[in-house]
Design an enzyme around this catalytic site. Structure first.
Site, PDB file in Angstrom:
ATOM      1  N   GLN A  69       0.813  -1.209   0.000  1.00 36.66           N
ATOM      2  CA  GLN A  69       0.000   0.000   0.000  1.00 36.66           C
ATOM      3  C   GLN A  69       0.855   1.273   0.000  1.00 36.66           C
ATOM      4  O   GLN A  69       2.048   1.245   0.331  1.00 36.66           O
ATOM      5  CB  GLN A  69      -0.905   0.025   1.229  1.00 36.66           C
ATOM      6  CG  GLN A  69      -2.048  -0.962   1.206  1.00 36.66           C
ATOM      7  CD  GLN A  69      -2.966  -0.754   2.389  1.00 36.66           C
ATOM      8  OE1 GLN A  69      -2.980  -1.540   3.314  1.00 36.66           O
ATOM      9  NE2 GLN A  69      -3.747   0.319   2.360  1.00 36.66           N
ATOM     10  N   HIS A  70       0.211   2.376  -0.357  1.00 38.13           N
ATOM     11  CA  HIS A  70       0.676   3.750  -0.142  1.00 38.13           C
ATOM     12  C   HIS A  70       1.774   4.239  -1.086  1.00 38.13           C
ATOM     13  O   HIS A  70       1.969   5.450  -1.200  1.00 38.13           O
ATOM     14  CB  HIS A  70       1.194   3.960   1.293  1.00 38.13           C
ATOM     15  CG  HIS A  70       0.297   3.505   2.375  1.00 38.13           C
ATOM     16  ND1 HIS A  70      -1.030   3.888   2.465  1.00 38.13           N
ATOM     17  CD2 HIS A  70       0.518   2.681   3.439  1.00 38.13           C
ATOM     18  CE1 HIS A  70      -1.568   3.333   3.541  1.00 38.13           C
ATOM     19  NE2 HIS A  70      -0.653   2.596   4.140  1.00 38.13           N
ATOM     20  N   ASP A 226      -2.126  -4.812  -0.261  1.00 34.50           N
ATOM     21  CA  ASP A 226      -1.715  -6.102   0.295  1.00 34.50           C
ATOM     22  C   ASP A 226      -2.553  -6.534   1.494  1.00 34.50           C
ATOM     23  O   ASP A 226      -2.906  -7.720   1.613  1.00 34.50           O
ATOM     24  CB  ASP A 226      -0.225  -6.109   0.645  1.00 34.50           C
ATOM     25  CG  ASP A 226       0.212  -4.952   1.535  1.00 34.50           C
ATOM     26  OD1 ASP A 226      -0.626  -4.121   1.936  1.00 34.50           O
ATOM     27  OD2 ASP A 226       1.425  -4.870   1.834  1.00 34.50           O
TER      28      ASP A 226
END
Length: 463
Positions: A69-70, A226
Protein backbone atom coordinates in the site's frame (compact mmCIF):
# COMPACT_ATOMS: atom_id res chain seq x y z
CA UNK A 1 -10.35 -22.85 -15.20
CA UNK A 2 -7.25 -21.34 -13.63
CA UNK A 3 -6.66 -17.94 -12.02
CA UNK A 4 -3.45 -16.21 -10.95
CA UNK A 5 -2.73 -13.89 -8.04
CA UNK A 6 0.27 -11.57 -7.82
CA UNK A 7 1.80 -10.33 -4.57
CA UNK A 8 4.21 -7.46 -5.27
CA UNK A 9 5.60 -6.72 -1.83
CA UNK A 10 8.52 -4.75 -0.46
CA UNK A 11 10.69 -7.86 -0.60
CA UNK A 12 9.66 -9.48 -3.88
CA UNK A 13 7.07 -10.75 -6.34
CA UNK A 14 5.15 -13.97 -5.73
CA UNK A 15 2.57 -15.46 -8.05
CA UNK A 16 0.21 -18.34 -7.33
CA UNK A 17 -1.95 -20.15 -9.86
CA UNK A 18 -5.09 -21.71 -8.42
CA UNK A 19 -8.19 -23.54 -9.56
CA UNK A 20 -10.92 -20.92 -9.99
CA UNK A 21 -13.65 -23.11 -8.47
CA UNK A 22 -11.91 -24.78 -5.52
CA UNK A 23 -8.89 -22.58 -4.85
CA UNK A 24 -6.57 -25.58 -5.04
CA UNK A 25 -2.95 -24.56 -5.63
CA UNK A 26 -1.64 -25.58 -9.05
CA UNK A 27 1.79 -23.91 -9.17
CA UNK A 28 3.71 -20.87 -7.88
CA UNK A 29 6.97 -18.95 -8.29
CA UNK A 30 8.74 -15.90 -6.89
CA UNK A 31 11.55 -13.38 -7.46
CA UNK A 32 13.26 -10.85 -5.19
CA UNK A 33 13.14 -7.02 -5.22
CA UNK A 34 16.01 -4.73 -4.20
CA UNK A 35 15.90 -3.50 -0.62
CA UNK A 36 15.19 0.12 0.29
CA UNK A 37 12.48 2.69 0.92
CA UNK A 38 12.38 3.93 -2.67
CA UNK A 39 12.62 1.88 -5.87
CA UNK A 40 12.28 2.20 -9.62
CA UNK A 41 8.93 0.48 -10.37
CA UNK A 42 10.58 -1.18 -13.37
CA UNK A 43 12.08 -3.64 -10.86
CA UNK A 44 8.55 -4.75 -9.96
CA UNK A 45 7.68 -5.23 -13.61
CA UNK A 46 10.90 -7.09 -14.40
CA UNK A 47 10.32 -9.37 -11.40
CA UNK A 48 6.74 -10.06 -12.52
CA UNK A 49 7.90 -11.00 -16.03
CA UNK A 50 10.68 -13.15 -14.57
CA UNK A 51 8.23 -15.02 -12.37
CA UNK A 52 5.89 -15.54 -15.32
CA UNK A 53 8.59 -17.37 -17.26
CA UNK A 54 8.53 -21.10 -17.96
CA UNK A 55 4.80 -21.11 -18.67
CA UNK A 56 3.57 -20.14 -15.19
CA UNK A 57 0.49 -18.42 -16.65
CA UNK A 58 -0.35 -21.05 -19.26
CA UNK A 59 -4.08 -21.80 -19.15
CA UNK A 60 -4.85 -18.88 -16.81
CA UNK A 61 -8.16 -17.12 -17.52
CA UNK A 62 -7.96 -14.26 -15.01
CA UNK A 63 -5.29 -12.47 -12.98
CA UNK A 64 -5.31 -10.05 -10.06
CA UNK A 65 -2.58 -7.99 -8.41
CA UNK A 66 -2.14 -7.29 -4.71
CA UNK A 67 0.71 -4.96 -3.76
CA UNK A 68 2.20 -2.92 -0.96
CA UNK A 69 0.00 0.00 0.00
CA UNK A 70 0.68 3.75 -0.14
CA UNK A 71 3.67 3.80 -2.51
CA UNK A 72 3.81 6.91 -4.72
CA UNK A 73 4.33 6.17 -8.41
CA UNK A 74 4.55 9.54 -10.20
CA UNK A 75 3.95 9.30 -13.97
CA UNK A 76 4.37 11.94 -16.69
CA UNK A 77 2.11 12.68 -19.63
CA UNK A 78 3.79 10.00 -21.76
CA UNK A 79 3.33 7.31 -19.12
CA UNK A 80 6.97 7.33 -18.00
CA UNK A 81 7.83 7.07 -14.31
CA UNK A 82 9.17 10.44 -13.12
CA UNK A 83 11.27 9.27 -10.16
CA UNK A 84 11.74 6.15 -8.02
CA UNK A 85 8.57 5.29 -6.12
CA UNK A 86 8.52 6.34 -2.47
CA UNK A 87 7.37 3.32 -0.49
CA UNK A 88 5.18 3.01 2.58
CA UNK A 89 8.22 2.67 4.86
CA UNK A 90 9.91 5.87 3.67
CA UNK A 91 9.56 8.40 6.50
CA UNK A 92 11.03 11.50 4.80
CA UNK A 93 7.52 12.99 4.50
CA UNK A 94 6.89 13.02 8.27
CA UNK A 95 7.16 16.81 8.35
CA UNK A 96 4.77 17.09 5.41
CA UNK A 97 2.28 14.92 7.32
CA UNK A 98 2.38 17.24 10.32
CA UNK A 99 1.90 20.27 8.08
CA UNK A 100 -1.07 18.74 6.28
CA UNK A 101 -2.78 17.81 9.54
CA UNK A 102 -2.46 21.41 10.73
CA UNK A 103 -3.58 22.92 7.42
CA UNK A 104 -6.91 21.08 7.42
CA UNK A 105 -7.60 22.00 11.04
CA UNK A 106 -6.33 19.00 13.00
CA UNK A 107 -6.63 15.21 13.22
CA UNK A 108 -10.40 15.16 13.71
CA UNK A 109 -10.94 17.02 10.42
CA UNK A 110 -8.85 14.46 8.53
CA UNK A 111 -10.56 11.50 10.20
CA UNK A 112 -13.94 12.92 9.20
CA UNK A 113 -12.78 13.69 5.65
CA UNK A 114 -11.07 10.44 4.67
CA UNK A 115 -11.17 8.08 7.68
CA UNK A 116 -7.45 8.43 8.45
CA UNK A 117 -5.02 10.97 9.89
CA UNK A 118 -1.95 11.51 7.67
CA UNK A 119 1.36 10.01 8.71
CA UNK A 120 4.49 9.61 6.62
CA UNK A 121 3.25 6.32 5.16
CA UNK A 122 0.24 7.79 3.34
CA UNK A 123 0.57 8.81 -0.30
CA UNK A 124 -0.80 12.31 0.23
CA UNK A 125 2.21 13.20 2.41
CA UNK A 126 4.65 11.90 -0.21
CA UNK A 127 3.02 14.12 -2.82
CA UNK A 128 3.50 17.15 -0.56
CA UNK A 129 7.16 16.16 -0.08
CA UNK A 130 7.60 15.85 -3.85
CA UNK A 131 6.08 19.28 -4.47
CA UNK A 132 8.30 20.91 -1.84
CA UNK A 133 11.61 19.12 -2.37
CA UNK A 134 11.66 18.16 -6.06
CA UNK A 135 9.75 20.87 -7.92
CA UNK A 136 11.15 19.78 -11.28
CA UNK A 137 9.86 16.25 -10.87
CA UNK A 138 6.59 17.58 -9.49
CA UNK A 139 6.14 19.75 -12.58
CA UNK A 140 6.58 16.68 -14.83
CA UNK A 141 4.06 14.61 -12.90
CA UNK A 142 0.64 14.30 -14.52
CA UNK A 143 -0.70 11.18 -12.81
CA UNK A 144 -0.16 9.39 -9.51
CA UNK A 145 -0.68 5.67 -9.03
CA UNK A 146 -0.19 3.14 -6.27
CA UNK A 147 2.06 0.11 -6.84
CA UNK A 148 -0.85 -2.23 -7.63
CA UNK A 149 -2.44 0.39 -9.88
CA UNK A 150 0.77 0.71 -11.90
CA UNK A 151 1.26 -3.04 -12.29
CA UNK A 152 -2.37 -3.57 -13.30
CA UNK A 153 -2.01 -0.69 -15.76
CA UNK A 154 1.10 -2.28 -17.28
CA UNK A 155 -0.62 -5.67 -17.56
CA UNK A 156 -3.46 -4.02 -19.47
CA UNK A 157 -1.13 -2.31 -21.93
CA UNK A 158 -0.97 1.11 -20.27
CA UNK A 159 -4.58 2.16 -20.83
CA UNK A 160 -7.27 3.52 -18.49
CA UNK A 161 -5.59 3.17 -15.05
CA UNK A 162 -7.85 1.55 -12.46
CA UNK A 163 -7.69 1.00 -8.74
CA UNK A 164 -10.06 -0.32 -6.10
CA UNK A 165 -11.59 1.35 -3.07
CA UNK A 166 -9.45 -0.74 -0.71
CA UNK A 167 -6.07 0.51 -1.92
CA UNK A 168 -7.44 3.98 -2.72
CA UNK A 169 -8.51 4.31 0.93
CA UNK A 170 -4.84 4.39 1.95
CA UNK A 171 -3.92 7.45 -0.10
CA UNK A 172 -5.24 10.23 2.14
CA UNK A 173 -7.27 11.75 -0.71
CA UNK A 174 -10.09 9.17 -0.86
CA UNK A 175 -13.18 9.40 1.35
CA UNK A 176 -13.46 5.83 2.62
CA UNK A 177 -16.96 6.09 4.09
CA UNK A 178 -18.45 7.68 0.97
CA UNK A 179 -16.30 5.92 -1.61
CA UNK A 180 -15.16 8.99 -3.55
CA UNK A 181 -11.93 10.85 -4.21
CA UNK A 182 -11.26 14.15 -2.46
CA UNK A 183 -9.51 16.18 -5.20
CA UNK A 184 -9.55 19.23 -2.93
CA UNK A 185 -7.22 17.43 -0.50
CA UNK A 186 -4.99 16.34 -3.36
CA UNK A 187 -4.75 19.96 -4.54
CA UNK A 188 -4.00 21.10 -1.00
CA UNK A 189 -1.12 18.64 -0.81
CA UNK A 190 0.34 18.95 -4.31
CA UNK A 191 -0.75 22.39 -5.40
CA UNK A 192 -2.74 21.31 -8.45
CA UNK A 193 -4.86 18.51 -9.86
CA UNK A 194 -3.40 15.16 -10.91
CA UNK A 195 -4.84 12.30 -12.90
CA UNK A 196 -6.10 9.49 -10.66
CA UNK A 197 -7.01 5.90 -11.51
CA UNK A 198 -10.70 5.13 -11.92
CA UNK A 199 -12.12 3.27 -8.92
CA UNK A 200 -13.40 -0.05 -10.27
CA UNK A 201 -15.98 -2.27 -8.63
CA UNK A 202 -14.75 -5.13 -6.42
CA UNK A 203 -15.45 -7.84 -9.01
CA UNK A 204 -15.09 -5.78 -12.17
CA UNK A 205 -13.25 -7.12 -15.20
CA UNK A 206 -10.83 -4.28 -15.95
CA UNK A 207 -9.97 -5.74 -19.36
CA UNK A 208 -7.57 -8.24 -20.92
CA UNK A 209 -3.81 -8.63 -20.55
CA UNK A 210 -2.05 -6.79 -23.37
CA UNK A 211 1.63 -7.65 -22.95
CA UNK A 212 3.81 -9.22 -25.62
CA UNK A 213 5.16 -12.54 -24.41
CA UNK A 214 2.40 -13.19 -21.88
CA UNK A 215 -0.54 -15.51 -22.62
CA UNK A 216 -3.91 -14.14 -23.73
CA UNK A 217 -5.75 -13.61 -20.43
CA UNK A 218 -9.18 -12.10 -20.88
CA UNK A 219 -9.83 -10.90 -17.33
CA UNK A 220 -7.70 -8.59 -15.22
CA UNK A 221 -9.25 -7.93 -11.81
CA UNK A 222 -9.08 -4.42 -10.29
CA UNK A 223 -6.40 -5.53 -7.82
CA UNK A 224 -6.04 -4.16 -4.30
CA UNK A 225 -3.62 -3.37 -1.49
CA UNK A 226 -1.72 -6.10 0.30
CA UNK A 227 -3.71 -6.00 3.54
CA UNK A 228 -7.01 -6.11 1.66
CA UNK A 229 -5.75 -9.00 -0.44
CA UNK A 230 -4.60 -10.86 2.66
CA UNK A 231 -8.07 -10.51 4.18
CA UNK A 232 -9.52 -12.03 0.99
CA UNK A 233 -6.96 -14.83 1.00
CA UNK A 234 -7.75 -15.66 4.63
CA UNK A 235 -11.48 -15.41 3.91
CA UNK A 236 -11.69 -13.11 6.94
CA UNK A 237 -15.16 -12.03 8.04
CA UNK A 238 -16.57 -9.45 10.47
CA UNK A 239 -15.29 -10.28 13.95
CA UNK A 240 -11.92 -11.55 12.70
CA UNK A 241 -8.80 -9.60 13.61
CA UNK A 242 -5.68 -10.47 11.65
CA UNK A 243 -2.34 -9.78 13.29
CA UNK A 244 0.40 -9.92 10.68
CA UNK A 245 4.05 -10.10 11.68
CA UNK A 246 6.03 -9.38 8.53
CA UNK A 247 8.41 -6.55 7.65
CA UNK A 248 5.78 -4.33 9.21
CA UNK A 249 3.28 -5.32 11.84
CA UNK A 250 -0.42 -4.87 11.25
CA UNK A 251 -3.64 -5.59 13.05
CA UNK A 252 -6.72 -5.29 10.86
CA UNK A 253 -10.33 -6.34 11.06
CA UNK A 254 -13.13 -6.85 8.57
CA UNK A 255 -15.98 -4.56 9.57
CA UNK A 256 -19.40 -3.69 8.20
CA UNK A 257 -18.98 -0.09 9.35
CA UNK A 258 -16.36 2.58 8.60
CA UNK A 259 -14.04 3.88 11.31
CA UNK A 260 -12.88 7.49 11.77
CA UNK A 261 -10.32 7.62 14.58
CA UNK A 262 -9.20 11.18 15.30
CA UNK A 263 -6.32 9.88 17.44
CA UNK A 264 -4.72 8.59 14.26
CA UNK A 265 -4.00 5.16 15.74
CA UNK A 266 -6.52 3.39 13.49
CA UNK A 267 -6.52 4.04 9.76
CA UNK A 268 -10.03 3.68 8.39
CA UNK A 269 -9.42 1.66 5.24
CA UNK A 270 -11.94 0.00 2.98
CA UNK A 271 -11.57 -3.68 2.10
CA UNK A 272 -11.73 -5.35 -1.31
CA UNK A 273 -15.33 -6.57 -1.03
CA UNK A 274 -17.40 -3.45 -0.26
CA UNK A 275 -16.88 -3.62 3.50
CA UNK A 276 -14.25 -1.85 5.61
CA UNK A 277 -10.83 -2.79 6.97
CA UNK A 278 -9.82 -0.64 9.97
CA UNK A 279 -6.12 -1.18 10.46
CA UNK A 280 -3.29 -0.33 12.80
CA UNK A 281 0.21 -0.52 11.34
CA UNK A 282 3.61 -0.58 13.00
CA UNK A 283 7.02 -0.37 11.35
CA UNK A 284 8.58 -2.94 13.66
CA UNK A 285 7.70 -6.61 13.59
CA UNK A 286 9.66 -9.61 12.31
CA UNK A 287 12.85 -7.60 11.85
CA UNK A 288 12.88 -6.96 15.60
CA UNK A 289 13.49 -10.67 16.07
CA UNK A 290 16.11 -10.65 13.29
CA UNK A 291 17.93 -7.83 15.07
CA UNK A 292 17.78 -9.61 18.43
CA UNK A 293 19.12 -12.85 16.96
CA UNK A 294 21.93 -10.97 15.24
CA UNK A 295 22.84 -9.17 18.46
CA UNK A 296 23.02 -12.48 20.34
CA UNK A 297 24.91 -14.21 17.52
CA UNK A 298 22.35 -17.00 17.03
CA UNK A 299 19.92 -18.06 14.31
CA UNK A 300 16.19 -17.49 14.66
CA UNK A 301 15.47 -21.04 15.80
CA UNK A 302 17.97 -20.79 18.65
CA UNK A 303 16.71 -17.28 19.43
CA UNK A 304 13.20 -18.68 19.89
CA UNK A 305 14.47 -21.45 22.16
CA UNK A 306 16.25 -18.88 24.30
CA UNK A 307 13.07 -16.80 24.59
CA UNK A 308 11.03 -19.81 25.68
CA UNK A 309 13.62 -20.73 28.29
CA UNK A 310 13.09 -17.41 30.13
CA UNK A 311 10.04 -16.70 32.29
CA UNK A 312 7.19 -14.42 31.29
CA UNK A 313 8.27 -10.83 31.86
CA UNK A 314 11.88 -11.49 30.87
CA UNK A 315 13.02 -11.06 34.49
CA UNK A 316 12.08 -7.37 34.34
CA UNK A 317 13.58 -6.52 30.93
CA UNK A 318 11.30 -4.53 28.61
CA UNK A 319 11.99 -3.70 24.98
CA UNK A 320 10.29 -0.81 23.20
CA UNK A 321 10.97 -2.06 19.68
CA UNK A 322 11.09 1.19 17.67
CA UNK A 323 14.23 0.11 15.83
CA UNK A 324 13.13 1.76 12.57
CA UNK A 325 11.23 4.68 14.06
CA UNK A 326 7.51 4.03 14.42
CA UNK A 327 4.28 4.68 12.60
CA UNK A 328 1.81 3.87 15.40
CA UNK A 329 2.29 5.73 17.62
CA UNK A 330 3.52 8.32 15.12
CA UNK A 331 7.19 8.60 16.15
CA UNK A 332 9.17 8.43 12.89
CA UNK A 333 12.40 9.61 14.52
CA UNK A 334 12.22 7.38 17.61
CA UNK A 335 14.75 4.70 18.52
CA UNK A 336 14.36 1.49 20.47
CA UNK A 337 14.74 1.27 24.23
CA UNK A 338 15.67 -1.59 26.55
CA UNK A 339 14.46 -0.87 30.09
CA UNK A 340 14.91 -2.58 33.43
CA UNK A 341 18.49 -3.82 32.96
CA UNK A 342 20.23 -5.38 35.93
CA UNK A 343 23.31 -7.56 36.27
CA UNK A 344 20.98 -10.48 36.96
CA UNK A 345 18.80 -10.23 33.84
CA UNK A 346 21.41 -9.29 31.24
CA UNK A 347 21.73 -12.78 29.81
CA UNK A 348 20.72 -14.14 26.38
CA UNK A 349 17.49 -15.87 27.41
CA UNK A 350 15.98 -12.83 29.12
CA UNK A 351 17.07 -10.53 26.29
CA UNK A 352 15.49 -12.84 23.69
CA UNK A 353 12.27 -13.01 25.70
CA UNK A 354 12.18 -9.21 25.99
CA UNK A 355 12.53 -8.84 22.21
CA UNK A 356 9.64 -11.23 21.52
CA UNK A 357 7.43 -9.67 24.20
CA UNK A 358 8.25 -6.13 23.07
CA UNK A 359 7.32 -6.87 19.46
CA UNK A 360 4.05 -8.48 20.57
CA UNK A 361 3.19 -5.66 22.99
CA UNK A 362 3.26 -3.24 20.08
CA UNK A 363 0.71 -5.41 18.26
CA UNK A 364 -1.38 -5.87 21.42
CA UNK A 365 -1.67 -2.07 21.60
CA UNK A 366 -2.85 -2.21 17.98
CA UNK A 367 -5.62 -4.69 18.78
CA UNK A 368 -6.69 -2.55 21.74
CA UNK A 369 -6.90 0.47 19.44
CA UNK A 370 -9.32 -1.44 17.21
CA UNK A 371 -11.56 -2.46 20.08
CA UNK A 372 -11.56 1.14 21.31
CA UNK A 373 -13.27 2.01 18.01
CA UNK A 374 -15.99 -0.57 18.71
CA UNK A 375 -14.53 -3.06 16.22
CA UNK A 376 -15.62 -6.53 17.35
CA UNK A 377 -12.85 -9.04 18.06
CA UNK A 378 -14.09 -12.64 18.11
CA UNK A 379 -10.84 -14.34 17.17
CA UNK A 380 -7.24 -13.41 16.34
CA UNK A 381 -5.53 -14.88 13.28
CA UNK A 382 -1.74 -14.71 13.54
CA UNK A 383 0.10 -14.66 10.21
CA UNK A 384 3.40 -13.51 8.70
CA UNK A 385 6.95 -14.76 8.82
CA UNK A 386 7.37 -14.29 12.57
CA UNK A 387 4.21 -16.35 13.22
CA UNK A 388 6.24 -19.42 12.25
CA UNK A 389 8.30 -19.00 15.44
CA UNK A 390 7.32 -21.42 18.19
CA UNK A 391 8.21 -18.73 20.72
CA UNK A 392 5.91 -16.18 19.10
CA UNK A 393 3.02 -18.65 18.89
CA UNK A 394 3.46 -19.61 22.53
CA UNK A 395 3.91 -16.10 23.94
CA UNK A 396 1.38 -14.23 21.75
CA UNK A 397 -1.89 -15.32 23.43
CA UNK A 398 -0.75 -14.10 26.84
CA UNK A 399 0.34 -10.72 25.46
CA UNK A 400 -2.73 -10.31 23.24
CA UNK A 401 -5.02 -11.53 26.02
CA UNK A 402 -7.01 -13.74 23.64
CA UNK A 403 -6.82 -17.20 22.08
CA UNK A 404 -4.81 -17.15 18.86
CA UNK A 405 -5.37 -19.20 15.71
CA UNK A 406 -2.35 -19.68 13.48
CA UNK A 407 -3.41 -20.60 9.92
CA UNK A 408 -1.14 -22.82 7.91
CA UNK A 409 1.63 -20.74 6.32
CA UNK A 410 0.59 -19.42 2.94
CA UNK A 411 0.91 -16.62 0.44
CA UNK A 412 -2.22 -14.86 1.64
CA UNK A 413 -1.78 -11.70 -0.44
CA UNK A 414 -1.25 -13.63 -3.67
CA UNK A 415 -4.08 -15.99 -2.69
CA UNK A 416 -6.40 -13.03 -2.12
CA UNK A 417 -5.48 -11.53 -5.48
CA UNK A 418 -6.22 -14.90 -7.10
CA UNK A 419 -9.56 -15.10 -5.30
CA UNK A 420 -10.41 -11.61 -6.55
CA UNK A 421 -9.50 -12.76 -10.08
CA UNK A 422 -11.83 -15.75 -9.72
CA UNK A 423 -14.56 -13.39 -8.49
CA UNK A 424 -14.12 -11.13 -11.53
CA UNK A 425 -14.20 -14.18 -13.78
CA UNK A 426 -17.41 -15.50 -12.21
CA UNK A 427 -19.09 -12.05 -12.01
CA UNK A 428 -21.02 -13.10 -8.89
CA UNK A 429 -22.22 -10.89 -6.05
CA UNK A 430 -19.79 -12.38 -3.50
CA UNK A 431 -16.28 -13.88 -3.79
CA UNK A 432 -16.09 -17.62 -4.46
CA UNK A 433 -16.12 -19.87 -1.41
CA UNK A 434 -12.76 -21.62 -1.40
CA UNK A 435 -11.62 -24.03 1.27
CA UNK A 436 -9.47 -21.33 2.87
CA UNK A 437 -6.20 -21.88 4.69
CA UNK A 438 -6.05 -24.74 7.15
CA UNK A 439 -5.56 -23.87 10.80
CA UNK A 440 -3.02 -25.09 13.29
CA UNK A 441 -3.95 -25.62 16.92
CA UNK A 442 -5.57 -22.78 18.81
CA UNK A 443 -3.12 -21.31 21.32
CA UNK A 444 -4.91 -20.38 24.53
CA UNK A 445 -4.10 -17.25 26.49
CA UNK A 446 -1.94 -17.67 29.57
CA UNK A 447 -1.44 -14.98 32.21
CA UNK A 448 1.43 -12.56 31.53
CA UNK A 449 1.30 -10.41 34.69
CA UNK A 450 2.93 -7.03 34.50
CA UNK A 451 4.35 -7.37 31.01
CA UNK A 452 2.10 -4.88 29.24
CA UNK A 453 2.08 -2.51 32.21
CA UNK A 454 5.90 -2.30 32.17
CA UNK A 455 5.82 -1.91 28.41
CA UNK A 456 3.35 0.98 28.67
CA UNK A 457 5.58 2.78 31.16
CA UNK A 458 8.69 2.33 28.98
CA UNK A 459 6.80 3.42 25.86
CA UNK A 460 5.42 6.44 27.69
CA UNK A 461 8.94 7.61 28.41
CA UNK A 462 9.44 8.07 24.66
CA UNK A 463 6.21 9.90 23.89
Amino acid sequence: MLVAGVDSSTQGTKIVVRDADTGALVRSAQAAHPDGTEIDPQYWWDALLQVCGDGLLDGVSAIGVGAQQHGMVAVDGDGAVVRPALLWNDTRSAGAARDLVDELGGPAEWAHAVGSVPVASLTVTKLRWLAEHEPGNAARTEQVMLPHDWLTWRLRGGTDPVTDRGDASGTGYFDTARGTYRPDLLRMAFGRDLGLPRVAGPAENAGPVRVAGLPDIGTVAPGTGDNMAAALGLEARPGDVVVSLGTSGTAFAVSDDPVADSSGLVTGFADATGRFLPLVATLNAARVLDAGARMLGVDLEEFGKLALSAPSGAEGLTLVPYLDGERTPNLPDAAGRLDGMTRANLHPAAVARAFVEGMLCGLADAVDALTAQDVPVHRVLLIGGAARSAAVRSIAPGILGRPVVVPEPGEYVADGAARQAAWALAATTEPPEWSGPGSADVYEAAPAPGVRERYARARGALV
